[in-house]
Every structure is written in C-alpha cells, then in structure tokens.
Design a protein around this motif. Structure first.
Motif, PDB file in Angstrom:
ATOM      1  N   UNK A   1       0.866  -1.182   0.000  1.00 56.49           N
ATOM      2  CA  UNK A   1       0.000   0.000   0.000  1.00 56.49           C
ATOM      3  C   UNK A   1       0.901   1.230   0.000  1.00 56.49           C
ATOM      4  N   UNK A   2       0.906   2.007  -1.084  1.00 57.67           N
ATOM      5  CA  UNK A   2       1.765   3.199  -1.133  1.00 57.67           C
ATOM      6  C   UNK A   2       1.238   4.302  -0.227  1.00 57.67           C
ATOM      7  N   UNK A   3       1.992   5.362  -0.124  1.00 58.43           N
ATOM      8  CA  UNK A   3       1.620   6.483   0.739  1.00 58.43           C
ATOM      9  C   UNK A   3       0.532   7.318   0.062  1.00 58.43           C
ATOM     10  N   UNK A   4      -0.711   6.940   0.305  1.00 58.63           N
ATOM     11  CA  UNK A   4      -1.890   7.622  -0.259  1.00 58.63           C
ATOM     12  C   UNK A   4      -2.646   8.322   0.862  1.00 58.63           C
ATOM     13  N   UNK A   5      -3.671   7.645   1.405  1.00 55.81           N
ATOM     14  CA  UNK A   5      -4.365   8.090   2.620  1.00 55.81           C
ATOM     15  C   UNK A   5      -5.083   9.426   2.454  1.00 55.81           C
ATOM     16  N   UNK A   6      -5.655   9.682   1.253  1.00 55.34           N
ATOM     17  CA  UNK A   6      -6.348  10.951   1.047  1.00 55.34           C
ATOM     18  C   UNK A   6      -7.320  10.918  -0.105  1.00 55.34           C
ATOM     19  N   UNK A   7      -7.095  11.788  -1.078  1.00 53.93           N
ATOM     20  CA  UNK A   7      -8.033  12.017  -2.179  1.00 53.93           C
ATOM     21  C   UNK A   7      -7.916  10.965  -3.276  1.00 53.93           C
ATOM     22  N   UNK A   8      -8.943  10.974  -4.147  1.00 58.44           N
ATOM     23  CA  UNK A   8      -8.939  10.054  -5.280  1.00 58.44           C
ATOM     24  C   UNK A   8      -8.006  10.539  -6.380  1.00 58.44           C
ATOM     25  N   UNK A   9      -7.936  11.849  -6.569  1.00 57.73           N
ATOM     26  CA  UNK A   9      -7.079  12.438  -7.593  1.00 57.73           C
ATOM     27  C   UNK A   9      -6.106  13.421  -6.948  1.00 57.73           C
ATOM     28  N   UNK A  10      -5.069  13.772  -7.691  1.00 57.12           N
ATOM     29  CA  UNK A  10      -4.063  14.700  -7.171  1.00 57.12           C
ATOM     30  C   UNK A  10      -3.993  15.986  -7.993  1.00 57.12           C
ATOM     31  N   UNK A  11      -4.943  16.153  -8.905  1.00 54.85           N
ATOM     32  CA  UNK A  11      -4.975  17.345  -9.741  1.00 54.85           C
ATOM     33  C   UNK A  11      -5.014  18.608  -8.885  1.00 54.85           C
ATOM     34  N   UNK A  12      -4.194  19.580  -9.252  1.00 53.93           N
ATOM     35  CA  UNK A  12      -4.140  20.883  -8.577  1.00 53.93           C
ATOM     36  C   UNK A  12      -3.625  20.800  -7.144  1.00 53.93           C
ATOM     37  N   UNK A  13      -3.002  19.677  -6.783  1.00 50.07           N
ATOM     38  CA  UNK A  13      -2.407  19.541  -5.454  1.00 50.07           C
ATOM     39  C   UNK A  13      -0.933  19.164  -5.616  1.00 50.07           C
ATOM     40  N   UNK A  14      -0.083  20.148  -5.954  1.00 51.23           N
ATOM     41  CA  UNK A  14       1.322  19.852  -6.249  1.00 51.23           C
ATOM     42  C   UNK A  14       2.073  19.202  -5.102  1.00 51.23           C
ATOM     43  N   UNK A  15       1.632  19.449  -3.862  1.00 53.78           N
ATOM     44  CA  UNK A  15       2.317  18.835  -2.722  1.00 53.78           C
ATOM     45  C   UNK A  15       2.113  17.320  -2.704  1.00 53.78           C
ATOM     46  N   UNK A  16       1.133  16.828  -3.471  1.00 58.96           N
ATOM     47  CA  UNK A  16       0.883  15.396  -3.578  1.00 58.96           C
ATOM     48  C   UNK A  16       1.214  14.840  -4.963  1.00 58.96           C
ATOM     49  N   UNK A  17       1.995  15.574  -5.732  1.00 56.38           N
ATOM     50  CA  UNK A  17       2.330  15.129  -7.085  1.00 56.38           C
ATOM     51  C   UNK A  17       3.008  13.766  -7.073  1.00 56.38           C
ATOM     52  N   UNK A  18       3.745  13.489  -5.998  1.00 56.95           N
ATOM     53  CA  UNK A  18       4.434  12.200  -5.899  1.00 56.95           C
ATOM     54  C   UNK A  18       3.492  11.018  -5.921  1.00 56.95           C
ATOM     55  N   UNK A  19       2.258  11.205  -5.466  1.00 56.72           N
ATOM     56  CA  UNK A  19       1.302  10.097  -5.464  1.00 56.72           C
ATOM     57  C   UNK A  19       1.032   9.613  -6.888  1.00 56.72           C
ATOM     58  N   UNK A  20       0.827  10.550  -7.796  1.00 60.48           N
ATOM     59  CA  UNK A  20       0.550  10.186  -9.183  1.00 60.48           C
ATOM     60  C   UNK A  20       1.732   9.439  -9.795  1.00 60.48           C
ATOM     61  N   UNK A  21       2.936   9.874  -9.456  1.00 61.81           N
ATOM     62  CA  UNK A  21       4.124   9.226 -10.000  1.00 61.81           C
ATOM     63  C   UNK A  21       4.286   7.807  -9.462  1.00 61.81           C
TER      64      UNK A  21
END
Length: 317
Positions: free
Chosen positions: A101-121
């Motif tokens: 389980x990667x470090x997610x623990x939040x929203x479904x998408x990461x659009x417009x949230x640059x502090x969470x850009x790593x999730x998409x990668x």
C-alpha cells in the motif's frame, strides 16, 4: 498471522493504523525506520523496529524477508523524486512481498495539489510493475478527508492532530467555490485504521483503487449539518474557479494549523496553496472517493458525520 512492515511508522496516520493492528492481536508488525533509535520503541507487544536505508537496495530486500504486507506512510515532501518509495517497491518485489500500500491516505485524484504530485508518480510506477501480469498485489487506500478535521481545534484522534479545512466549525464559517456544490468524502481516522486492519485479513485480491467512503456529502449538506450542530448558519465566503486557477485567493481568512512535516519557513505559503488546491481539486471531483472497501467489508459500520459532529460540538461555545 502475517508479518506487516510499516514504512514511515512514526507519522500520525501510521501510528493510528499501527494501534489498530496491535489491538487486533493477529499479526507481527515491523516498523521500518531511518533511525537506529526506534521511532515508537520496542515495548509494544508484537511490534519491533528495523533501521533501514532506503538507498540501500540490498539492505531493504534483507529487511523485507518474510514480510507479507508493506504499508507505506513515507512523507512525500521529504522523498525527492519518490526514490524511497520506488526503492521500497522494487525491494518488496525481490523479497517476495505479497501486498503493498503506497503512501496515499487521502483524495482520489491529485490534480491541482502539487504537494501530492508524488502520489501520481508512484501510482504510475506501480501500474508498470503489473503491466505484463500481476507481480504485486497493491491498493491505494483513499479515505478522503479526515472527518476529525471538522472538530478542530478539538482533538478526536490519539495521534492525528487537528487541522483546518475550508469548513471552520469553530468559528461557524466556510469558503466555497461559486457554482460548485461538489461531493466530498469524510472518514474518521478511527474508521480508516479499522478498515486497514480488516483489509489485511481479507483473503481476496486487493482492489487497485481502495476507496473508503465513510461519508459522501455535498458542500451544501456539510453546511446544513454545520448549521444544525453549531446552532446557526455559517458565514460563507465565495471564491471563483477562475481566480483559484490563477492562484488567487481573496478571502478574509485562511488555514492556520500546519502539518508537523511542514517546515516553519514554508508554512504560510503552503497553507495558502493547500486551501486553493483543495477547493480547486474538490470542484473537479478529487475528493469524491469511491467505496471499494465498503463493498468488500459490508459488515463494517462507519461513523456518521452528523452523529460524530453533534457529539464533538455539543455544549461547545
């Protein structure tokens, strides 16, 4: 019983999940830590710590020998280019780990949230791992926003500290996006931790998208609940989507409480960016998470938003 490795185990959400796993008394928990000194200590039954260097692939593989499930809570802001998580994934595959389980623990998408850009990668990295066949069973645990944050400044979780959102129940005010009554998902910290503990015991394949929907509510529904539990209407400030897109936020108040992982000198600018990003991404559906684990764990009873908030705000000024 299986062995569970927790990366980033000293974090607030990680410790809530660890507590739920310890309470279940079913599994052996190994906390992976960059520090030689255990982040939590070795005095909890069923919990041990292992010092790891996330740049040492051989050492990581050795640390993951015999591990069934890896839960990652690595802080994205402190993991440049996601090296730690990518190395952890690679080592998990070599070591024969079954679930991740990667470090997610939040929203479904990461659009417009640059502090969470790593999730998409990291999501793309995991997708490539299984592109020619299932190599690693993984899920993206997504509970939306923590319902506990609507209790700020009161603490309702053992480890997760209060944080502000665009809904300020204490001061009976809110910031909304003009013309967008979007859906948001709110789940208590306790429910997230309990669902993760039950998901460990689930014998089927984990769904890639691991939505945990404690409460799916529109902005207007949240405000109605707020009015009911706080005794009078909220003062509403409205912002336009195009202003948010341009990075402008003209409101009389903003977020104040920062996450413990954010340095003092970056707090003000990041808090402003977080409020803009949360509003903007919310209007685009990022916080309307799905309910895969609700369907898998059909007997689990989630905490209802109105019940939770009525209890928190009862007799509060």
């Amino acid at each position: 019983m299986v062995k569970i490795a927790v990366a980033g185990g000293s974090g607030q959400v990680a410790r809530e999940v660890i507590d739920a796993l310890v309470a279940a008394k079913k599994h052996e928990i190994i906390i992976l830590s960059r520090n030689v000194t255990p982040p939590i200590g070795n005095n909890i039954p069923g919990v041990t710590s292992r010092a790891v260097n996330y740049d040492d692939q051989t050492g990581l593989v050795e640390a993951l020998q015999g591990i069934h499930t890896v839960l990652s809570f690595i802080q994205l802001l402190s993991d440049p280019e996601n090296r730690s998580q990518k190395n952890l994934i690679d080592a998990a595959i070599v070591a024969g780990v079954k679930r991740f389980a990667p470090s997610e623990w939040g929203s479904a998408e990461t659009t417009d949230m640059p502090w969470w850009a790593g999730k998409a990668q990291v999501r793309e990295y995991l997708k490539k791992v299984n592109e020619n066949g299932r190599v690693l069973d993984y899920t993206l645990f997504q509970p939306g926003l923590f319902l506990d944050y609507l209790a700020t400044p009161y603490r309702t979780a053992k480890h997760v500290a209060p944080l502000n959102t665009m809904f300020d129940f204490e001061n009976r005010r809110a910031i909304v996006v003009d013309g967008h009554d979007f859906v948001m998902t709110f789940t208590t910290v306790r429910d997230l931790a309990a669902v993760v503990a039950e998901a460990i015991d689930y014998e089927g394949e984990w769904p890639v998208i691991g939505g945990i929907a404690g409460n799916r509510v529109t902005v207007s529904q949240i405000l109605k609940i707020g009015e009911k539990v706080r005794g009078r209407p909220f003062a509403i400030e409205t912002v336009k989507l195009e202003d948010l897109e341009a990075g402008h936020l003209d409101t009389s108040w903003t977020l104040e409480a920062r996450h413990a992982s954010v340095p003092d000198d970056q707090a003000a600018s990041l808090l402003n960016a977080v409020l803009i990003g949360t509003l903007l991404s919310g209007a685009k559906g990022a916080w309307a998470v799905s309910n895969e684990f609700n369907r898998i764990l059909q007997d689990y009873k989630f905490t209802r938003m109105e019940d939770f908030l009525a209890k928190v705000w009862e007799d509060k000024p």
